[in-house]
Write a protein that holds these residues in place. Structure first.
Motif, mmCIF file in Angstrom:
data_model
loop_
_atom_site.group_PDB
_atom_site.id
_atom_site.type_symbol
_atom_site.label_atom_id
_atom_site.label_comp_id
_atom_site.label_asym_id
_atom_site.label_seq_id
_atom_site.Cartn_x
_atom_site.Cartn_y
_atom_site.Cartn_z
ATOM 1 N N TYR A 255 0.847 -1.199 0.000
ATOM 2 C CA TYR A 255 0.000 0.000 0.000
ATOM 3 C C TYR A 255 0.883 1.249 0.000
ATOM 4 C CZ TYR A 255 -2.811 3.818 1.904
ATOM 5 O OH TYR A 255 -3.396 5.038 2.124
ATOM 6 N N SER A 256 1.939 1.256 0.821
ATOM 7 C CA SER A 256 2.862 2.388 0.848
ATOM 8 C C SER A 256 3.530 2.581 -0.507
ATOM 9 C CB SER A 256 3.930 2.165 1.925
ATOM 10 O OG SER A 256 3.338 2.047 3.201
ATOM 11 N N LEU A 257 3.804 1.459 -1.185
ATOM 12 C CA LEU A 257 4.448 1.530 -2.495
ATOM 13 C C LEU A 257 3.570 2.260 -3.510
ATOM 14 C CD1 LEU A 257 6.926 0.693 -4.155
ATOM 15 C CD2 LEU A 257 5.765 -1.467 -4.674
ATOM 16 N N LEU A 258 2.244 2.167 -3.330
ATOM 17 C CA LEU A 258 1.334 2.877 -4.231
ATOM 18 C C LEU A 258 1.590 4.382 -4.209
ATOM 19 C CD1 LEU A 258 -2.125 1.109 -3.671
ATOM 20 C CD2 LEU A 258 -0.602 0.911 -5.654
ATOM 21 N N TRP A 259 1.959 4.921 -3.049
ATOM 22 C CA TRP A 259 2.190 6.357 -2.936
ATOM 23 C C TRP A 259 3.521 6.759 -3.554
ATOM 24 C CZ3 TRP A 259 -1.788 9.184 -2.435
ATOM 25 C CH2 TRP A 259 -2.908 8.662 -1.789
ATOM 26 N N THR A 260 4.461 5.822 -3.579
ATOM 27 C CA THR A 260 5.682 6.075 -4.342
ATOM 28 C C THR A 260 5.348 6.159 -5.824
ATOM 29 O OG1 THR A 260 6.972 4.845 -2.692
ATOM 30 C CG2 THR A 260 8.007 5.232 -4.841
ATOM 31 N N LEU A 261 4.478 5.245 -6.276
ATOM 32 C CA LEU A 261 4.009 5.274 -7.665
ATOM 33 C C LEU A 261 3.284 6.579 -7.949
ATOM 34 C CD1 LEU A 261 3.348 3.928 -10.430
ATOM 35 C CD2 LEU A 261 1.325 2.930 -9.324
ATOM 36 N N ASN A 262 2.408 6.985 -7.035
ATOM 37 C CA ASN A 262 1.652 8.222 -7.180
ATOM 38 C C ASN A 262 2.568 9.421 -7.364
ATOM 39 O OD1 ASN A 262 0.619 10.711 -5.276
ATOM 40 N ND2 ASN A 262 -1.054 9.907 -6.494
ATOM 41 N N ALA A 263 3.536 9.554 -6.473
ATOM 42 C CA ALA A 263 4.436 10.701 -6.536
ATOM 43 C C ALA A 263 5.299 10.664 -7.801
ATOM 44 C CB ALA A 263 5.323 10.728 -5.293
ATOM 45 N N SER A 264 5.732 9.458 -8.181
ATOM 46 C CA SER A 264 6.585 9.334 -9.370
ATOM 47 C C SER A 264 5.832 9.734 -10.635
ATOM 48 C CB SER A 264 7.099 7.895 -9.494
ATOM 49 O OG SER A 264 7.839 7.520 -8.353
ATOM 50 N N VAL A 265 4.584 9.275 -10.763
ATOM 51 C CA VAL A 265 3.787 9.602 -11.947
ATOM 52 C C VAL A 265 3.502 11.103 -11.995
ATOM 53 C CG1 VAL A 265 1.567 9.256 -13.114
ATOM 54 C CG2 VAL A 265 2.764 7.307 -12.119
ATOM 55 N N ILE A 266 3.231 11.704 -10.825
ATOM 56 C CA ILE A 266 2.977 13.152 -10.783
ATOM 57 C C ILE A 266 4.205 13.920 -11.271
ATOM 58 C CG2 ILE A 266 2.681 15.131 -9.230
ATOM 59 C CD1 ILE A 266 0.773 13.436 -7.583
ATOM 60 N N VAL A 267 5.376 13.533 -10.781
ATOM 61 C CA VAL A 267 6.607 14.216 -11.177
ATOM 62 C C VAL A 267 6.823 14.081 -12.688
ATOM 63 C CG1 VAL A 267 9.122 14.159 -10.992
ATOM 64 C CG2 VAL A 267 7.724 14.031 -8.927
ATOM 65 N N ILE A 268 6.620 12.874 -13.223
ATOM 66 C CA ILE A 268 6.804 12.649 -14.658
ATOM 67 C C ILE A 268 5.789 13.453 -15.468
ATOM 68 C CG2 ILE A 268 6.654 10.925 -16.505
ATOM 69 C CD1 ILE A 268 7.708 8.879 -14.439
ATOM 70 N N MET A 269 4.512 13.399 -15.057
ATOM 71 C CA MET A 269 3.461 14.109 -15.785
ATOM 72 C C MET A 269 3.664 15.619 -15.749
ATOM 73 S SD MET A 269 1.266 12.477 -17.538
ATOM 74 C CE MET A 269 0.115 13.844 -17.739
ATOM 75 N N GLN A 270 4.077 16.128 -14.589
ATOM 76 C CA GLN A 270 4.292 17.570 -14.507
ATOM 77 C C GLN A 270 5.490 17.992 -15.347
ATOM 78 O OE1 GLN A 270 2.228 19.860 -13.137
ATOM 79 N NE2 GLN A 270 0.960 18.037 -13.021
ATOM 80 N N GLY A 271 6.478 17.110 -15.433
ATOM 81 C CA GLY A 271 7.603 17.389 -16.309
ATOM 82 C C GLY A 271 7.169 17.463 -17.765
ATOM 83 N N ILE A 272 6.273 16.544 -18.159
ATOM 84 C CA ILE A 272 5.759 16.536 -19.530
ATOM 85 C C ILE A 272 4.924 17.781 -19.799
ATOM 86 C CG2 ILE A 272 4.189 15.353 -21.122
ATOM 87 C CD1 ILE A 272 5.055 12.715 -19.788
#
Length: 405
Positions: A255-272
């Motif tokens: 479950y905690s790993l999901l939030w790592t995924l969440n933050a990573s996708v946000i960083v990538i998407m905001q970069g795009i």
């Protein structure tokens, strides 16, 4: 559409200094909120229901701080306002390092909630004064920085928590010291911006604030309602979903790993989005896409029984978060007259805060009465209704909106 263009500021705060402020404050804040429930329950032996009250007070303080600072930004010089806000946050965090028992922790967390709303609204409001970039680019970059701060802070706090809670508070305070020094030396151009708007009669301190046009107000209220409702449902990912996943036999660390995924996708998407700010035809299309993703993510939760499906749901949810959430304050900025930029940025954060404050309670009531699957359907349908509400309003008003660039 009618456009109310402002003259380009030749002397304005550099975007990079706003980014430094956002990074420092969000890394610091991310040292506090992830450990609150665990620290209060496991070390101070506070009941979960009481912890809920503590977190509600934190959110209520955040809402109040957002509203007050937004209105003050429109009337007074923002420079001392941001210095006082960040400076007081430094003091409170050092006090937390010394006194973090019960009930003083409750008091400090409520005050940090107020100051978080105060400082966050001022940063967003100051961002509206930048004229060298498109509004959507500025808010995308700030949202990227905010989530990069969350990724960094939550990653570090997991390692330091077992070592020393006091050390966490001290490091958080030092990060806010960095933010204070950054603001002290690099936010001074906002003084010139304030003097210029006073001279032009664009400050509420010198004349009555220009009212937002009725059509703009209707569109803005639709955005606020959507933002509040979306956060109302989203907060259950942070509260009730952990219990659901564990009940399905999925380990808590996943479950905690999901939030790592969440933050990573946000960083990538905001970069795009920062690299390609015109990926969407306009901000409204970006908002609709994001809200659609939120609704779809809850539909996929209905069928999620293993970690892979929960990860898919989180990925879809994060696409919604990374597109809709930065686009709404950017659009509200375009709809707000120059004399009330801060007021409506504060209201934007307040709408989010209301959803965050009541989200776990709402979700808990529905889940207790009907179960998780019915809640997922309720969340998906209610969020979809926000789309049904916004599209007709936009189609009717789009050509009649006044945009304040």
């Amino acid at each position: 559409m009618k456009f109310a263009h402002g003259r380009t500021q030749s002397d304005e705060i550099k975007l990079r200094w706003l980014i430094v402020g956002v990074l420092a404050t969000w890394i610091g804040a991310s040292f506090i909120w992830p450990l609150t429930s665990v620290y209060l329950n496991k070390q101070l032996h506070i009941s979960l229901s009481m912890i809920g009250v503590v977190l509600f007070c934190n959110c209520a303080g955040n809402i109040l701080g957002s509203i007050i600072s937004g209105r003050l930004y429109d009337k007074y010089n923002p420079y001392p306002l941001i210095l006082w806000g960040v400076g007081l946050n430094v003091a409170v965090l050092f006090l937390m390092a010394i006194f973090h028992g019960w009930p003083e922790y409750w008091v400090w967390l409520t005050i940090t909630g107020f100051l978080g709303g105060w400082n966050g609204t001022l940063i967003n409001s100051i961002a509206t004064s930048l004229r060298h970039y498109q509004g959507r680019y500025v808010f995308n970059v700030l949202y990227f920085s905010q989530n990069l701060g969350v990724v960094t802070g939550t990653l570090i706090v997991g390692y330091l928590y077992d070592y020393s809670v006091t050390l966490l508070f001290v490091i958080a305070a030092l990060l806010f010291v960095i933010a204070f020094i950054n603001a002290l030396f690099n936010y001074r151009p906002i003084i010139g911006f304030h003097k210029e708007r006073v001279a032009k009669g664009q400050s509420g301190d010198t004349q009555k604030a220009v009212p937002m046009p009725k059509r703009n107000f209707i569109m803005t209220m639709a955005f606020f309602t959507t933002l509040g409702v979306t956060w109302l449902m989203y907060m259950n990912w942070e509260s009730n979903l952990s219990v659901y996943m564990v009940s399905l036999g999925i380990p808590f660390h996943l479950y905690s790993l999901l939030w790592t995924l969440n933050a990573s996708v946000i960083v990538i998407m905001q970069g795009i989005l920062a690299r390609f700010p015109n990926m969407f035809k306009n901000l409204f299309h970006q908002i609709i896409f994001g809200i659609c993703m939120f609704s779809l993510s809850f539909i996929t939760l209905v069928f999620a029984k293993d970690f892979a499906h929960f990860a898919l749901s989180m990925f879809i949810l994060t696409l919604g978060e990374s597109t809709a959430f930065p686009a709404i304050p950017a659009y509200v900025n375009d709809l707000s007259p120059k004399t009330s930029k801060g007021k409506y940025q504060g209201a934007t954060m307040a709408a989010s805060g209301i959803g965050r404050a009541f989200g776990p309670l709402f979700g808990g009531l529905v889940i207790d009465q009907a179960g998780y699957i019915p809640f997922f359907w309720v969340a998906a349908i209610v969020i979809a209704l926000m789309i049904v509400m916004m599209i007709p309003i936009y189609l009717k008003l789009a050509k009649k909106l006044t945009l304040y660039k």
